[in-house]
Enzyme design. Structure first.
Site, PDB file in Angstrom:
ATOM      1  N   THR A   1       1.010  -1.310  -0.109  1.00  0.00           N
ATOM      2  CA  THR A   1       0.052   0.102  -0.071  1.00  0.00           C
ATOM      3  C   THR A   1       0.739   1.257   0.040  1.00  0.00           C
ATOM      4  OG1 THR A   1      -0.165  -0.070   2.308  1.00  0.00           O
ATOM      5  CG2 THR A   1      -1.836  -1.189   1.368  1.00  0.00           C
ATOM      6  N   GLY A   2       2.277   1.001   0.087  1.00  0.00           N
ATOM      7  CA  GLY A   2       3.106   2.341  -0.025  1.00  0.00           C
ATOM      8  C   GLY A   2       3.373   2.704  -1.169  1.00  0.00           C
TER       9      GLY A   2
ATOM     10  N   LEU B   1       9.511  -4.248   1.155  1.00  0.00           N
ATOM     11  CA  LEU B   1       9.224  -2.928   1.118  1.00  0.00           C
ATOM     12  C   LEU B   1       8.630  -2.455   2.361  1.00  0.00           C
ATOM     13  CD1 LEU B   1       8.074  -2.293  -2.508  1.00  0.00           C
ATOM     14  CD2 LEU B   1      10.527  -2.567  -1.557  1.00  0.00           C
TER      15      LEU B   1
ATOM     16  N   SER C   1       8.596   3.626   8.046  1.00  0.00           N
ATOM     17  CA  SER C   1       9.614   4.223   7.434  1.00  0.00           C
ATOM     18  C   SER C   1      10.087   5.863   7.734  1.00  0.00           C
ATOM     19  CB  SER C   1       9.112   4.236   5.866  1.00  0.00           C
ATOM     20  OG  SER C   1       8.153   4.911   5.646  1.00  0.00           O
TER      21      SER C   1
ATOM     22  N   THR D   1      18.658   1.573   2.769  1.00  0.00           N
ATOM     23  CA  THR D   1      18.315   2.833   2.635  1.00  0.00           C
ATOM     24  C   THR D   1      19.691   3.715   2.995  1.00  0.00           C
ATOM     25  OG1 THR D   1      17.650   4.819   3.996  1.00  0.00           O
ATOM     26  CG2 THR D   1      17.813   2.934   5.110  1.00  0.00           C
TER      27      THR D   1
ATOM     28  N   GLU E   1      20.054   6.062   4.647  1.00  0.00           N
ATOM     29  CA  GLU E   1      20.058   6.425   6.091  1.00  0.00           C
ATOM     30  C   GLU E   1      21.252   5.769   6.915  1.00  0.00           C
ATOM     31  OE1 GLU E   1      18.382   8.881   8.309  1.00  0.00           O
ATOM     32  OE2 GLU E   1      18.129   9.957   6.247  1.00  0.00           O
TER      33      GLU E   1
ATOM     34  N   TYR F   1      15.360   4.156  13.358  1.00  0.00           N
ATOM     35  CA  TYR F   1      15.084   3.797  11.856  1.00  0.00           C
ATOM     36  C   TYR F   1      16.239   3.264  11.457  1.00  0.00           C
ATOM     37  CZ  TYR F   1      14.044   4.029   7.006  1.00  0.00           C
ATOM     38  OH  TYR F   1      13.904   3.754   5.742  1.00  0.00           O
TER      39      TYR F   1
ATOM     40  N   LYS G   1      17.441  -0.843  10.261  1.00  0.00           N
ATOM     41  CA  LYS G   1      17.694  -1.154   8.671  1.00  0.00           C
ATOM     42  C   LYS G   1      19.213  -1.606   8.804  1.00  0.00           C
ATOM     43  CE  LYS G   1      14.099   0.158   6.117  1.00  0.00           C
ATOM     44  NZ  LYS G   1      13.805  -0.690   5.081  1.00  0.00           N
TER      45      LYS G   1
ATOM     46  N   HIS H   1      13.564   8.974  -2.349  1.00  0.00           N
ATOM     47  CA  HIS H   1      12.844   8.703  -3.723  1.00  0.00           C
ATOM     48  C   HIS H   1      11.354   9.140  -3.505  1.00  0.00           C
ATOM     49  CE1 HIS H   1      13.301   4.719  -1.888  1.00  0.00           C
ATOM     50  NE2 HIS H   1      12.300   4.399  -2.004  1.00  0.00           N
TER      51      HIS H   1
END
Ligand code: G4F
Length: 338
Positions: free
Chosen positions: A2-3, A72, A76, A119, A121, A143, A147, A173
């Site tokens: 759904t993202g 995914l 986030s 990511t 990050e 986060y 990750k 993105h």
């Protein structure tokens, strides 16, 4: 699914003739706008599941027996992760392990390829400029720390069990489907609302941080390409162009013919409306709104509110995607203006 990325990737895979199974997390306010247009497509299937629930992952992997898994799913939002660190660690860190273990325990290693959404990050307090696959990580948020686990457990399962498991180290993105609390959508929405007289001013966090922004549609093509390689590996996906939040604001206002000028420093920094290129404004927004905005020349339209600061910030991201360009033949098609 759904993202932002899930929706674009589902579209891409359906175009390529895939049978797409998307996982949806049950919640009282389910948001499915991004995949509404795929409703009724006989090759698109939705399933309830949750990365925090091993049983649901095992159930889905064992019944679907997928050729490719794109992970995914994540909490986030970097700022929110400071408020929900344990949840973030569970979903973004252990969630990755649950997928890898499901594939291993169900004896699907020879069949199933795995893409892990890593990511930029991870680079956090950057140790090298620009950042590439060999740049050391230095995460700066719950986060990013979660990750980091996801990244390394993917590498470990690849090496330990010969899994086709790869990390895409994606830089920021964006797209019209981006969540509205991320900085690009927050800014573009605010500029529209200010132009239409629906909002006076937008309050921002750190204006000096720099991001390497690409278009999500380009980035899901990279995810797909990574899983089509004979050998699994990790890839930086980035444009190589970095922009401050301050410049992004200027560029967003310039899109509707409005020039803003920044003044002051730190929490007292503001931007005032300096000039309107009326021809551009009329073309992009409409004559009906011009009078109202003319009266606002000299007004503050951007301010700073420390509530949007992060306890530890990632100041500079700029990626070097040479490996993706040479090994995947990947190039971004969109530029900042698209
Ligand atoms: O848009 P952002 O919230 O994205 P951020 O933190 O870079 O993270 C995004 O990209 C990562 C890829 O590198 C993903 F891993 C992650 O899941 C997410 O998609 O913030 C961008 C920058 C930050 O430096 C932030 O401090 O914008 C700065 N900023 C300034 N004012 C703001 C604001 N960010 C938000 N969200 N809201 C503000 O008002």
């Amino acid at each position: 699914v759904t993202g932002q990325d899930g929706s674009y990737l589902a579209e891409l895979l359906l175009e390529k003739g895939y049978e797409v199974h998307g996982m949806v997390r049950r919640s009282s306010t389910e948001k499915r706008e991004r995949i509404e247009h795929l409703n009724g497509n006989e090759h698109f299937h939705l399933h309830y599941g949750d990365l925090a629930d091993s049983m649901s992952i095992v159930r889905l992997v064992s019944t679907i027996r997928p050729d490719e898994i794109y992970n995914l799913a994540a909490m986030s939002h970097v700022k929110v992760s400071f408020d929900t660190p344990e949840y973030t660690a569970n979903a973004d860190g252990l969630g990755v392990l649950r997928i890898l273990e499901a594939v291993r325990l169900l004896n699907l290693i020879p069949k199933t390829r795995i893409y892990q959404a890593s990511t930029s990050e991870l680079y956090g307090l950057v140790q090298e400029v620009p950042q590439k696959e060999t740049t050391p990580f230095y995460p700066r948020s719950p986060y990013a720390v979660a990750k980091l686990y996801g990244y390394w457990i993917t590498v470990n399962y690849r090496e330990a069990y010969k899994m086709h498991a790869s990390n895409g180290i994606l830089f920021n993105h964006e797209s019209p489907l981006r969540g509205e609390t991320f900085v690009t959508r927050k800014v573009t929405r605010a500029v529209s609302r200010i132009a239409l007289g629906m909002q006076k001013k937008v309050y921002m966090g750190n204006l000096s941080s720099k991001r390497d922004w690409g278009h999500a549609k380009d980035y899901v093509r990279a995810m797909y390409a990574i899983l089509q390689q004979d050998e699994p590996s990790d890839f930086v996906i980035a444009t190589g162009i970095t922009t401050t939040i301050r410049d992004f604001l200027k560029m967003a206002f310039a899109e509707i013919g409005v020039e803003i000028i920044f003044k002051g420093e730190n929490v007292n920094e503001v931007a005032v409306l300096n000039y309107i290129d009326e021809k551009v404004f009329i073309e992009r927004v409409g004559e009906a709104y011009l009078d109202n905005l003319r009266k606002r020349i000299g007004d503050e339209v951007v301010g700073v509110d420390p509530q949007y600061f992060r306890p530890t910030e990632v100041d500079l991201l700029i990626g070097d995607a040479t490996k993706a360009r040479t090994r995947l033949g990947w190039e971004p098609k969109f530029d900042l203006a698209a």
